[in-house]
Design a protein around this motif. Structure first.
Motif, PDB file in Angstrom:
ATOM      1  N   GLN A 171      -1.233   1.760   9.523  1.00 16.52           N
ATOM      2  CA  GLN A 171      -2.376   1.605  10.426  1.00 16.52           C
ATOM      3  C   GLN A 171      -3.687   1.440   9.667  1.00 16.52           C
ATOM      4  N   ALA A 172      -3.691   1.881   8.413  1.00 15.94           N
ATOM      5  CA  ALA A 172      -4.903   1.737   7.601  1.00 15.94           C
ATOM      6  C   ALA A 172      -4.976   0.386   6.912  1.00 15.94           C
ATOM      7  N   ALA A 173      -3.899  -0.392   6.972  1.00 12.57           N
ATOM      8  CA  ALA A 173      -3.836  -1.666   6.251  1.00 12.57           C
ATOM      9  C   ALA A 173      -4.465  -2.798   7.045  1.00 12.57           C
ATOM     10  N   ASP A 174      -5.613  -2.536   7.651  1.00 12.82           N
ATOM     11  CA  ASP A 174      -6.293  -3.551   8.438  1.00 12.82           C
ATOM     12  C   ASP A 174      -7.641  -3.937   7.844  1.00 12.82           C
ATOM     13  N   ARG A 175      -7.873  -3.484   6.589  1.00 10.61           N
ATOM     14  CA  ARG A 175      -9.172  -3.747   5.952  1.00 10.61           C
ATOM     15  C   ARG A 175      -9.017  -3.638   4.432  1.00 10.61           C
ATOM     16  N   ALA A 176     -10.046  -4.065   3.736  1.00  8.91           N
ATOM     17  CA  ALA A 176     -10.055  -3.967   2.282  1.00  8.91           C
ATOM     18  C   ALA A 176     -10.600  -2.603   1.853  1.00  8.91           C
ATOM     19  N   TYR A 177     -10.185  -2.169   0.672  1.00  6.83           N
ATOM     20  CA  TYR A 177     -10.645  -0.892   0.131  1.00  6.83           C
ATOM     21  C   TYR A 177     -11.072  -1.068  -1.316  1.00  6.83           C
ATOM     22  N   ASP A 178     -12.097  -0.330  -1.696  1.00 10.53           N
ATOM     23  CA  ASP A 178     -12.459  -0.267  -3.115  1.00 10.53           C
ATOM     24  C   ASP A 178     -11.464   0.605  -3.864  1.00 10.53           C
ATOM     25  N   TYR A 179     -11.169   1.779  -3.286  1.00  8.70           N
ATOM     26  CA  TYR A 179     -10.261   2.738  -3.923  1.00  8.70           C
ATOM     27  C   TYR A 179      -9.237   3.247  -2.907  1.00  8.70           C
ATOM     28  N   VAL A 180      -8.034   3.400  -3.365  1.00 12.04           N
ATOM     29  CA  VAL A 180      -6.999   4.082  -2.587  1.00 12.04           C
ATOM     30  C   VAL A 180      -6.523   5.253  -3.438  1.00 12.04           C
ATOM     31  N   VAL A 181      -6.723   6.459  -2.939  1.00 10.27           N
ATOM     32  CA  VAL A 181      -6.404   7.674  -3.693  1.00 10.27           C
ATOM     33  C   VAL A 181      -5.051   8.219  -3.219  1.00 10.27           C
ATOM     34  N   VAL A 182      -4.163   8.439  -4.177  1.00  9.67           N
ATOM     35  CA  VAL A 182      -2.848   9.011  -3.891  1.00  9.67           C
ATOM     36  C   VAL A 182      -2.823  10.417  -4.472  1.00  9.67           C
ATOM     37  N   ALA A 183      -2.753  11.418  -3.612  1.00  8.46           N
ATOM     38  CA  ALA A 183      -2.788  12.818  -4.045  1.00  8.46           C
ATOM     39  C   ALA A 183      -1.523  13.555  -3.624  1.00  8.46           C
ATOM     40  N   THR A 184      -0.418  12.831  -3.584  1.00  7.25           N
ATOM     41  CA  THR A 184       0.864  13.448  -3.248  1.00  7.25           C
ATOM     42  C   THR A 184       1.559  13.934  -4.507  1.00  7.25           C
ATOM     43  N   LYS A 185       2.582  14.747  -4.346  1.00  5.37           N
ATOM     44  CA  LYS A 185       3.443  15.076  -5.470  1.00  5.37           C
ATOM     45  C   LYS A 185       4.297  13.852  -5.804  1.00  5.37           C
ATOM     46  N   ALA A 186       4.504  13.612  -7.085  1.00  2.00           N
ATOM     47  CA  ALA A 186       5.316  12.481  -7.521  1.00  2.00           C
ATOM     48  C   ALA A 186       6.781  12.917  -7.601  1.00  2.00           C
ATOM     49  N   ILE A 187       7.547  12.532  -6.602  1.00  2.00           N
ATOM     50  CA  ILE A 187       8.974  12.879  -6.563  1.00  2.00           C
ATOM     51  C   ILE A 187       9.727  11.586  -6.249  1.00  2.00           C
ATOM     52  N   VAL A 205      -5.978   5.114  -7.375  1.00  2.00           N
ATOM     53  CA  VAL A 205      -6.280   6.336  -8.123  1.00  2.00           C
ATOM     54  C   VAL A 205      -5.141   7.309  -7.887  1.00  2.00           C
ATOM     55  N   LEU A 206      -4.421   7.655  -8.950  1.00  2.00           N
ATOM     56  CA  LEU A 206      -3.272   8.548  -8.814  1.00  2.00           C
ATOM     57  C   LEU A 206      -3.658   9.938  -9.289  1.00  2.00           C
ATOM     58  N   MET A 207      -3.727  10.859  -8.344  1.00  6.86           N
ATOM     59  CA  MET A 207      -3.990  12.264  -8.655  1.00  6.86           C
ATOM     60  C   MET A 207      -2.668  13.016  -8.548  1.00  6.86           C
ATOM     61  N   GLN A 208      -1.830  12.815  -9.557  1.00  2.97           N
ATOM     62  CA  GLN A 208      -0.482  13.364  -9.548  1.00  2.97           C
ATOM     63  C   GLN A 208      -0.157  13.979 -10.897  1.00  2.97           C
ATOM     64  N   ASN A 209       0.595  15.064 -10.869  1.00  2.00           N
ATOM     65  CA  ASN A 209       1.091  15.655 -12.103  1.00  2.00           C
ATOM     66  C   ASN A 209       2.215  14.800 -12.672  1.00  2.00           C
ATOM     67  N   GLY A 210       2.453  14.998 -13.963  1.00  2.00           N
ATOM     68  CA  GLY A 210       3.590  14.340 -14.597  1.00  2.00           C
ATOM     69  C   GLY A 210       3.192  13.133 -15.430  1.00  2.00           C
ATOM     70  N   LEU A 211       4.195  12.574 -16.098  1.00  5.03           N
ATOM     71  CA  LEU A 211       3.983  11.471 -17.030  1.00  5.03           C
ATOM     72  C   LEU A 211       4.566  10.177 -16.486  1.00  5.03           C
ATOM     73  N   ASN A 212       3.888   9.088 -16.783  1.00  5.39           N
ATOM     74  CA  ASN A 212       4.318   7.741 -16.358  1.00  5.39           C
ATOM     75  C   ASN A 212       4.466   7.614 -14.839  1.00  5.39           C
ATOM     76  N   VAL A 213       3.718   8.397 -14.094  1.00  2.00           N
ATOM     77  CA  VAL A 213       3.770   8.298 -12.631  1.00  2.00           C
ATOM     78  C   VAL A 213       3.155   6.981 -12.150  1.00  2.00           C
ATOM     79  N   GLU A 214       2.412   6.317 -13.040  1.00  2.37           N
ATOM     80  CA  GLU A 214       1.725   5.085 -12.667  1.00  2.37           C
ATOM     81  C   GLU A 214       2.617   3.851 -12.811  1.00  2.37           C
ATOM     82  N   LYS A 215       3.667   3.952 -13.605  1.00  2.00           N
ATOM     83  CA  LYS A 215       4.452   2.777 -14.018  1.00  2.00           C
ATOM     84  C   LYS A 215       5.023   2.008 -12.831  1.00  2.00           C
ATOM     85  N   ASP A 216       5.612   2.695 -11.896  1.00  2.00           N
ATOM     86  CA  ASP A 216       6.256   2.064 -10.744  1.00  2.00           C
ATOM     87  C   ASP A 216       5.255   1.241  -9.934  1.00  2.00           C
ATOM     88  N   LEU A 217       4.101   1.833  -9.667  1.00  2.00           N
ATOM     89  CA  LEU A 217       3.072   1.138  -8.892  1.00  2.00           C
ATOM     90  C   LEU A 217       2.506  -0.037  -9.678  1.00  2.00           C
TER      91      LEU A 217
END
Length: 309
Positions: free
Chosen positions: A6-22, A50-62
């Motif tokens: 529902q949020a994918a109806d506009r452009a964003y400067d930043y998208v912040v992901v603050a979930t646990k990386a599982i 912006v990935l606010m997640q613990n752990g290593l290489n959590v960015e690679k997939d995205l």
């Protein structure tokens, strides 16, 4: 917005992901799939993630998912030190600190130590947003070494706390003998020395394994990377925070186990083991933790079982 779709109806400067990386439960590209869809890409520019997640290489997939769209991925990675405890669904206690380091994610690059002009501008802009909210922000030229250093705490202390089902005060706030010399000495006092003799030295060895992996990856053994003193610093600083009488902090991994939530095994533990094997570094204690932690995800209420006597 109740959902990413529902949020994918506009452009964003930043998208912040603050979930646990599982990733074995939900991959980050799956979570963000509406923003990675062809209709969205054809209409809007890709944001900075912006990935606010613990752990290593959590960015690679995205990163790889955005790259597959023939887009230039822009990912800010972070390391967060924040002292909070959630006591109820709407009750959060903030205590000692709120610090965040931000840097540009560069895949498989652990040695570039200078931000480009565009990278510096991007980080400064997002950093200003966080500062407005009261966070203590540090902009760094290479974020992976900072995330690796943060992972020292998670691998050693989160694991021990979760596996033993005890907060870290059980290690650093040891019971004192009774003032009355004639009083019975409880077992917790007589056995406290075993923590100092056995538990703390093992924590040292776990942290030294992490240090060896970090140096093998190319992080320098000095103040710009992972200095050897980091092992003692992590233990001393953790002890200082958890030895005081007013300490109520519980490691988030312990809280997850107590509440039946999944824990971040792969990005915190498994990724260290994979990196170590790739570099030929032995990490027997971390490998043991990596194999033991999934057991916590399979926990059931013991009262549900009939115990034979």
């Amino acid at each position: 917005m109740p959902s990413v779709a529902q949020a994918a109806d506009r452009a964003y400067d930043y998208v912040v992901v603050a979930t646990k990386a599982i990733p074995e439960i939900t991959r980050t590209p799956t979570l963000l799939s509406p923003l990675l869809s062809q209709p969205y890409v054809q209409t809007h520019a890709q944001p900075t993630y912006v990935l606010m997640q613990n752990g290593l290489n959590v960015e690679k997939d995205l990163y790889e998912s955005v790259k597959s769209l023939r887009q230039d991925p822009k990912i800010i990675s972070t390391t967060i030190w924040i002292g909070t405890n959630m006591f109820d669904s709407n009750v959060v206690e903030h205590n000692h600190f709120d610090r965040i380091s931000v840097g540009i994610y560069r895949p498989n690059d652990f040695t570039t130590t200078q931000n480009s002009e565009s990278e510096a501008s991007l980080l400064a802009d997002f950093g200003d947003v966080l500062k407005e909210g009261g966070s203590e922000v540090t902009i760094v030229p290479e974020i992976q070494r900072i995330k690796f250093a943060k992972n020292f705490w998670n691998v050693a202390f989160s694991a021990v706390s979760a596996l033993t089902r005890h907060p870290l005060t059980a290690i650093f706030r040891l019971p004192k003998p009774p003032a009355d010399s004639d009083a019975d000495v409880p077992p917790s006092v007589t056995q406290a020395r075993l923590i100092e003799e056995n538990t703390v030295p093992v924590l040292h060895l776990i942290l030294k394994e992490l240090l060896a992996v970090g140096h093998a990856l190319g992080f320098p053994a000095d103040e710009t990377g992972l200095p050897p003193r980091l092992v003692e610093d992590v233990i001393r600083n953790t002890g200082r925070l958890h030895s005081v009488p007013e300490s109520r902090h519980r490691a988030s991994m312990l809280a997850d186990v107590e509440n039946g939530r999944p824990i971040e095994v792969e990005p915190i533990f498994g990724e260290v083991v994979r990196m170590a094997r790739d570099k030929g570094v032995d990490t027997p204690r971390i490998e043991l933790l990596t194999r033991a932690m999934p057991i916590l995800c399979n926990w059931e209420d013991p009262d549900a079982f009939e115990i034979s006597r």
